[in-house]
Design a protein around this motif. Sequence first.
Motif, PDB file in Angstrom:
ATOM      1  N   ARG A  20       0.840  -1.203   0.000  1.00  0.00           N
ATOM      2  CA  ARG A  20       0.000   0.000   0.000  1.00  0.00           C
ATOM      3  C   ARG A  20       0.875   1.253   0.000  1.00  0.00           C
ATOM      4  O   ARG A  20       1.894   1.290   0.669  1.00  0.00           O
ATOM      5  CB  ARG A  20      -0.893   0.010   1.240  1.00  0.00           C
ATOM      6  N   GLU A  21       0.444   2.257  -0.728  1.00  0.00           N
ATOM      7  CA  GLU A  21       1.169   3.522  -0.777  1.00  0.00           C
ATOM      8  C   GLU A  21       0.534   4.477   0.233  1.00  0.00           C
ATOM      9  O   GLU A  21      -0.379   5.243  -0.077  1.00  0.00           O
ATOM     10  CB  GLU A  21       1.125   4.095  -2.188  1.00  0.00           C
ATOM     11  N   ALA A  44      -4.098   5.095   2.673  1.00  0.00           N
ATOM     12  CA  ALA A  44      -3.262   4.931   1.485  1.00  0.00           C
ATOM     13  C   ALA A  44      -3.977   5.488   0.255  1.00  0.00           C
ATOM     14  O   ALA A  44      -5.189   5.719   0.282  1.00  0.00           O
ATOM     15  CB  ALA A  44      -2.939   3.453   1.275  1.00  0.00           C
ATOM     16  N   LYS A  45      -3.221   5.683  -0.802  1.00  0.00           N
ATOM     17  CA  LYS A  45      -3.792   6.188  -2.053  1.00  0.00           C
ATOM     18  C   LYS A  45      -4.948   5.313  -2.532  1.00  0.00           C
ATOM     19  O   LYS A  45      -5.928   5.807  -3.064  1.00  0.00           O
ATOM     20  CB  LYS A  45      -2.722   6.261  -3.140  1.00  0.00           C
ATOM     21  N   GLU A  46      -4.816   3.996  -2.337  1.00  0.00           N
ATOM     22  CA  GLU A  46      -5.852   3.074  -2.806  1.00  0.00           C
ATOM     23  C   GLU A  46      -7.167   3.206  -2.051  1.00  0.00           C
ATOM     24  O   GLU A  46      -8.202   2.732  -2.511  1.00  0.00           O
ATOM     25  CB  GLU A  46      -5.460   1.622  -2.677  1.00  0.00           C
ATOM     26  N   ASP A  47      -7.146   3.828  -0.869  1.00  0.00           N
ATOM     27  CA  ASP A  47      -8.356   3.995  -0.061  1.00  0.00           C
ATOM     28  C   ASP A  47      -9.217   5.161  -0.540  1.00  0.00           C
ATOM     29  O   ASP A  47     -10.370   5.284  -0.125  1.00  0.00           O
ATOM     30  CB  ASP A  47      -7.989   4.238   1.404  1.00  0.00           C
ATOM     31  N   GLU A  92     -11.412   7.736  -2.947  1.00  0.00           N
ATOM     32  CA  GLU A  92     -12.405   7.675  -4.023  1.00  0.00           C
ATOM     33  C   GLU A  92     -12.041   8.742  -5.053  1.00  0.00           C
ATOM     34  O   GLU A  92     -12.528   9.874  -5.004  1.00  0.00           O
ATOM     35  CB  GLU A  92     -13.804   7.900  -3.449  1.00  0.00           C
ATOM     36  N   TRP A  93     -11.164   8.381  -5.974  1.00  0.00           N
ATOM     37  CA  TRP A  93     -10.588   9.334  -6.929  1.00  0.00           C
ATOM     38  C   TRP A  93     -11.630   9.944  -7.851  1.00  0.00           C
ATOM     39  O   TRP A  93     -11.409  11.021  -8.400  1.00  0.00           O
ATOM     40  CB  TRP A  93      -9.465   8.661  -7.714  1.00  0.00           C
TER      41      TRP A  93
END
Length: 89
Positions: A3-4, A21-24, A26-27
């Motif tokens: 994870r980043e 992390a970035k993956e968490d 909602e882009w």
Amino acid sequence: MGREVINSIRCGYCKRVFEIAKEDLEWEHLKDIGECDDDNSLHDYVINQEIQCPHCGKMNKILMKARGKSETNLEPVEIISMERGAYEI
């Protein structure tokens, strides 16, 4: 690849610290809020969302702040909790 992690926040309910992390994020909710005050070639961006605490399961409101030249070329600066109980007085 792991994870980043951007940074950690404190849960506003159970007071335990957890990483975001970035993956968490909602882009799809990324918003451009205009040019940076100190460099007009860069823009400020935010994501306002809720994220679940891995310890107690409660939803915490967070704000991710980032800056960059475009939506596809930016770096998260920090994530802050918007929950009242997340900060000690």
